[in-house]
Design a protein around this motif. Sequence first.
Motif, PDB file in Angstrom:
ATOM      1  N   TYR A   1       0.823  -1.216   0.000  1.00 24.45           N
ATOM      2  CA  TYR A   1       0.000   0.000   0.000  1.00 24.45           C
ATOM      3  C   TYR A   1       0.856   1.264   0.000  1.00 24.45           C
ATOM      4  CZ  TYR A   1       1.027   0.602   4.981  1.00 24.45           C
ATOM      5  OH  TYR A   1       1.662   0.794   6.184  1.00 24.45           O
ATOM      6  N   ARG A   2       2.093   1.156   0.505  1.00 20.85           N
ATOM      7  CA  ARG A   2       2.967   2.333   0.559  1.00 20.85           C
ATOM      8  C   ARG A   2       3.345   2.822  -0.833  1.00 20.85           C
ATOM      9  NH1 ARG A   2       5.129  -0.715   5.032  1.00 20.85           N
ATOM     10  NH2 ARG A   2       4.788   0.399   6.999  1.00 20.85           N
ATOM     11  N   SER A   3       3.505   1.903  -1.762  1.00 30.35           N
ATOM     12  CA  SER A   3       3.892   2.289  -3.116  1.00 30.35           C
ATOM     13  C   SER A   3       2.717   2.287  -4.089  1.00 30.35           C
ATOM     14  CB  SER A   3       4.984   1.347  -3.636  1.00 30.35           C
ATOM     15  OG  SER A   3       4.525   0.009  -3.632  1.00 30.35           O
ATOM     16  N   GLU A   4       1.756   1.395  -3.868  1.00 30.54           N
ATOM     17  CA  GLU A   4       0.662   1.248  -4.825  1.00 30.54           C
ATOM     18  C   GLU A   4      -0.684   1.736  -4.296  1.00 30.54           C
ATOM     19  OE1 GLU A   4       0.494  -2.660  -6.429  1.00 30.54           O
ATOM     20  OE2 GLU A   4       2.652  -2.795  -6.770  1.00 30.54           O
ATOM     21  N   GLY A   5      -0.720   2.136  -3.032  1.00 32.86           N
ATOM     22  CA  GLY A   5      -1.970   2.608  -2.449  1.00 32.86           C
ATOM     23  C   GLY A   5      -2.876   1.453  -2.059  1.00 32.86           C
ATOM     24  N   SER A   6      -4.065   1.782  -1.624  1.00 34.97           N
ATOM     25  CA  SER A   6      -5.022   0.768  -1.191  1.00 34.97           C
ATOM     26  C   SER A   6      -5.889   0.314  -2.360  1.00 34.97           C
ATOM     27  CB  SER A   6      -5.912   1.336  -0.084  1.00 34.97           C
ATOM     28  OG  SER A   6      -6.632   2.464  -0.559  1.00 34.97           O
ATOM     29  N   ILE A   7      -6.554  -0.805  -2.167  1.00 35.65           N
ATOM     30  CA  ILE A   7      -7.532  -1.294  -3.140  1.00 35.65           C
ATOM     31  C   ILE A   7      -8.886  -0.688  -2.783  1.00 35.65           C
ATOM     32  CG2 ILE A   7      -8.648  -3.334  -4.101  1.00 35.65           C
ATOM     33  CD1 ILE A   7      -6.179  -4.934  -3.055  1.00 35.65           C
ATOM     34  N   LYS A   8      -9.505  -0.018  -3.730  1.00 37.61           N
ATOM     35  CA  LYS A   8     -10.765   0.661  -3.476  1.00 37.61           C
ATOM     36  C   LYS A   8     -11.938  -0.218  -3.916  1.00 37.61           C
ATOM     37  CE  LYS A   8     -13.179   5.050  -4.390  1.00 37.61           C
ATOM     38  NZ  LYS A   8     -13.110   6.332  -5.144  1.00 37.61           N
ATOM     39  N   LEU A   9     -12.846  -0.488  -2.981  1.00 35.77           N
ATOM     40  CA  LEU A   9     -14.050  -1.246  -3.288  1.00 35.77           C
ATOM     41  C   LEU A   9     -15.231  -0.280  -3.307  1.00 35.77           C
ATOM     42  CD1 LEU A   9     -13.578  -4.420  -1.040  1.00 35.77           C
ATOM     43  CD2 LEU A   9     -12.559  -3.877  -3.239  1.00 35.77           C
ATOM     44  N   GLU A  10     -15.770  -0.040  -4.479  1.00 35.85           N
ATOM     45  CA  GLU A  10     -16.882   0.887  -4.622  1.00 35.85           C
ATOM     46  C   GLU A  10     -18.025   0.218  -5.368  1.00 35.85           C
ATOM     47  OE1 GLU A  10     -15.530   4.284  -6.793  1.00 35.85           O
ATOM     48  OE2 GLU A  10     -14.275   3.091  -8.116  1.00 35.85           O
ATOM     49  N   ARG A  11     -19.129   0.913  -5.512  1.00 30.73           N
ATOM     50  CA  ARG A  11     -20.334   0.418  -6.171  1.00 30.73           C
ATOM     51  C   ARG A  11     -20.935  -0.784  -5.451  1.00 30.73           C
ATOM     52  NH1 ARG A  11     -17.995   0.823 -12.372  1.00 30.73           N
ATOM     53  NH2 ARG A  11     -17.784   3.090 -12.399  1.00 30.73           N
ATOM     54  N   GLY A  12     -20.580  -0.909  -4.172  1.00 29.73           N
ATOM     55  CA  GLY A  12     -21.207  -1.950  -3.367  1.00 29.73           C
ATOM     56  C   GLY A  12     -22.315  -1.380  -2.510  1.00 29.73           C
ATOM     57  N   HIS A  13     -22.106  -0.135  -2.058  1.00 31.62           N
ATOM     58  CA  HIS A  13     -23.072   0.510  -1.169  1.00 31.62           C
ATOM     59  C   HIS A  13     -23.462   1.886  -1.699  1.00 31.62           C
ATOM     60  CE1 HIS A  13     -22.850  -2.470   2.048  1.00 31.62           C
ATOM     61  NE2 HIS A  13     -21.553  -2.535   1.808  1.00 31.62           N
ATOM     62  N   ALA A  14     -24.733   2.204  -1.489  1.00 32.16           N
ATOM     63  CA  ALA A  14     -25.246   3.518  -1.872  1.00 32.16           C
ATOM     64  C   ALA A  14     -25.331   4.442  -0.665  1.00 32.16           C
ATOM     65  CB  ALA A  14     -26.621   3.372  -2.522  1.00 32.16           C
ATOM     66  N   GLY A  15     -24.890   3.967   0.493  1.00 30.16           N
ATOM     67  CA  GLY A  15     -24.885   4.755   1.718  1.00 30.16           C
ATOM     68  C   GLY A  15     -23.634   4.475   2.519  1.00 30.16           C
ATOM     69  N   CYS A  16     -23.537   5.069   3.696  1.00 30.84           N
ATOM     70  CA  CYS A  16     -22.360   4.901   4.547  1.00 30.84           C
ATOM     71  C   CYS A  16     -22.114   3.425   4.859  1.00 30.84           C
ATOM     72  CB  CYS A  16     -22.552   5.655   5.857  1.00 30.84           C
ATOM     73  SG  CYS A  16     -22.893   7.410   5.661  1.00 30.84           S
ATOM     74  N   VAL A  17     -20.859   3.014   4.826  1.00 27.48           N
ATOM     75  CA  VAL A  17     -20.490   1.659   5.215  1.00 27.48           C
ATOM     76  C   VAL A  17     -20.405   1.605   6.737  1.00 27.48           C
ATOM     77  CG1 VAL A  17     -18.751  -0.160   5.041  1.00 27.48           C
ATOM     78  CG2 VAL A  17     -19.223   1.309   3.067  1.00 27.48           C
ATOM     79  N   SER A  18     -21.067   0.617   7.327  1.00 28.20           N
ATOM     80  CA  SER A  18     -21.145   0.551   8.789  1.00 28.20           C
ATOM     81  C   SER A  18     -20.264  -0.526   9.404  1.00 28.20           C
ATOM     82  CB  SER A  18     -22.589   0.310   9.226  1.00 28.20           C
ATOM     83  OG  SER A  18     -23.092  -0.890   8.656  1.00 28.20           O
ATOM     84  N   ALA A  19     -20.027  -1.628   8.671  1.00 27.39           N
ATOM     85  CA  ALA A  19     -19.256  -2.736   9.241  1.00 27.39           C
ATOM     86  C   ALA A  19     -18.636  -3.570   8.133  1.00 27.39           C
ATOM     87  CB  ALA A  19     -20.148  -3.614  10.125  1.00 27.39           C
ATOM     88  N   CYS A  20     -17.562  -4.287   8.474  1.00 26.50           N
ATOM     89  CA  CYS A  20     -16.929  -5.205   7.530  1.00 26.50           C
ATOM     90  C   CYS A  20     -16.277  -6.332   8.307  1.00 26.50           C
ATOM     91  CB  CYS A  20     -15.910  -4.480   6.646  1.00 26.50           C
ATOM     92  SG  CYS A  20     -14.570  -3.647   7.537  1.00 26.50           S
ATOM     93  N   GLU A  21     -16.187  -7.491   7.683  1.00 26.38           N
ATOM     94  CA  GLU A  21     -15.558  -8.646   8.333  1.00 26.38           C
ATOM     95  C   GLU A  21     -15.093  -9.646   7.281  1.00 26.38           C
ATOM     96  OE1 GLU A  21     -16.989 -12.314  11.141  1.00 26.38           O
ATOM     97  OE2 GLU A  21     -17.450 -10.295  11.870  1.00 26.38           O
TER      98      GLU A  21
END
Length: 396
Positions: free
Chosen positions: A251-271
Motif C-alpha cells: 500500500y505504501r507504493s501502490e496505495g489501497s484497493i478501493k471497493l466501490e459500487r457496493g453501497h449507496a450509503g455509509c459503510v457501517s461494518a466489515c468482516e
Amino acid sequence: MSNCEEYPSAVVANNGSNNMSHDEETNVDNWESEKLSQIPFKVLRGHRDGVNSCTFCANGTHILTASDDGTAKLFKSHGVKLVTNFAAHSSPVTKITVTKNSQNFVTCSWDKTVKFWDLEMGKVLWSGNHNGIVMSQDISFDGKMVVSCSDFDNTIKIWDASNGNLIHELIDHHAQTPTCCTFSPNSQRIATTGMDRATKVWDLVSKKVTAALGDHENIISTCCFSNNERYLCTGAWDKTLRVFDISTGMYRSEGSIKLERGHAGCVSACEFSSDSQLLVSSGYDKNVVIWDANNFTKKLSMKGHGGWITDISISPDKHWVLSASKDKTVRMWNIENYKQIPMVIESQRAMGLKITECVECGHSFSIGQLEDDAEFSKCVFCRLANPERNDLPSVM
C-alpha cells in the motif's frame, strides 16, 4: 444476583408482519423469504429498539446481540431461540464481542462503561470506565486483553481481561472521535478508525503507531483484519471500502484497493471470513454485500432490512451471515450455496471468470474462462505453500 433472565420459549421468525402475537410466532416456520429472493434467511426478534451489534459464538451454534434498549441477548442459531436476556447497561449498548472459547463476552455503552461478562453465569466480572460514550471495543484473539475507545477525549484504553486493570491509555489518539478499534489476529497490533478520516495501527510491543492510513474522503466507521493478517480493510461514510496490504507493505507504493459500487450509503461494518476468502460489508443503504477477497470483486448483495444495518458477522463455516439493524431485528442469511445463484454465475462470466475448486484445500477460486482447469488445479495459497515448479502455471 444474576444480571440475566431466562426465557423458556422461542422467539422465532414470522411471515413478514411485525405485529404477531407470541402464540402465532411460535407456530410458524423459521424460514422467511422475500419474493424472488434466492438467499434463504431467518429473523431474530426480541429487542425493543435498534440492534447495534451481533456476533456468532460457540462455533456458530449461538448468537449474541446488543441493542439501543440497553440489553444483550443470547440466541440459539438453530431455530433462532432466545436463550438469555442480559440487563447489560443503562443506555444503548454499542458493541458486543466474545472470546474465542465463548466463555466470556464484552459489552460497551453510551453509559461510559465497558463490561466483561461470564457468559454461562450471566454475571459481570469487571467493569471499566471512560469519560465519554464508549464507541467500540474488542477482545484480543488470545483472550488476554480488551481494547475500548471513547468520544470525550478521543481515548483508547487497553485492559487486562483477567482482572480489568488498565494496561495502557492513549489520550487524543485520534484528532476526532474514534469510531472503531480491533485487535490483529496475533494480538500484537490494534487498528483504530476515527471521524478524523484516519486509520492507525498501534503496536503493542513497540508501543508506537506503526502505520497511519488515509485514502477515505469522509469519516471512517469500521475496520477489520483478515485472519491471515495480510489485509486491513476499512469502511467509511464515503460509501467505499479500502483494503490495505499491510503484510507486504504494498500500500505504501501502490496505495489501497478501493471497493466501490457496493453501497449507496455509509459503510457501517466489515468482516473477513475465517479463511480470508470472503469479505462481507454492511451499510446504511440496508444492504449486505459479499466480496471475493481473492480479487476484491463484488459477488452478491442481500437486501431486506427495514432500517440501517449496523453490524455483521460470518459463521466459522461460512454458511451464514448475520446482520443487525435499526429495524430491531437480526437476520441470519444462508449463503452456503450462493455460488449457484444464476446472478452470481452470470456476474463471473461477465468479468471473464469461472469458478473452480482447489484439489488440495477444497476452497473455490476464480480463474479466466479460457484458462485450463488442469493447469490451475490449486489455489494461489496452496501453490505458494508448496512452490514446486510443476505446481505453478507456465508462463510460456
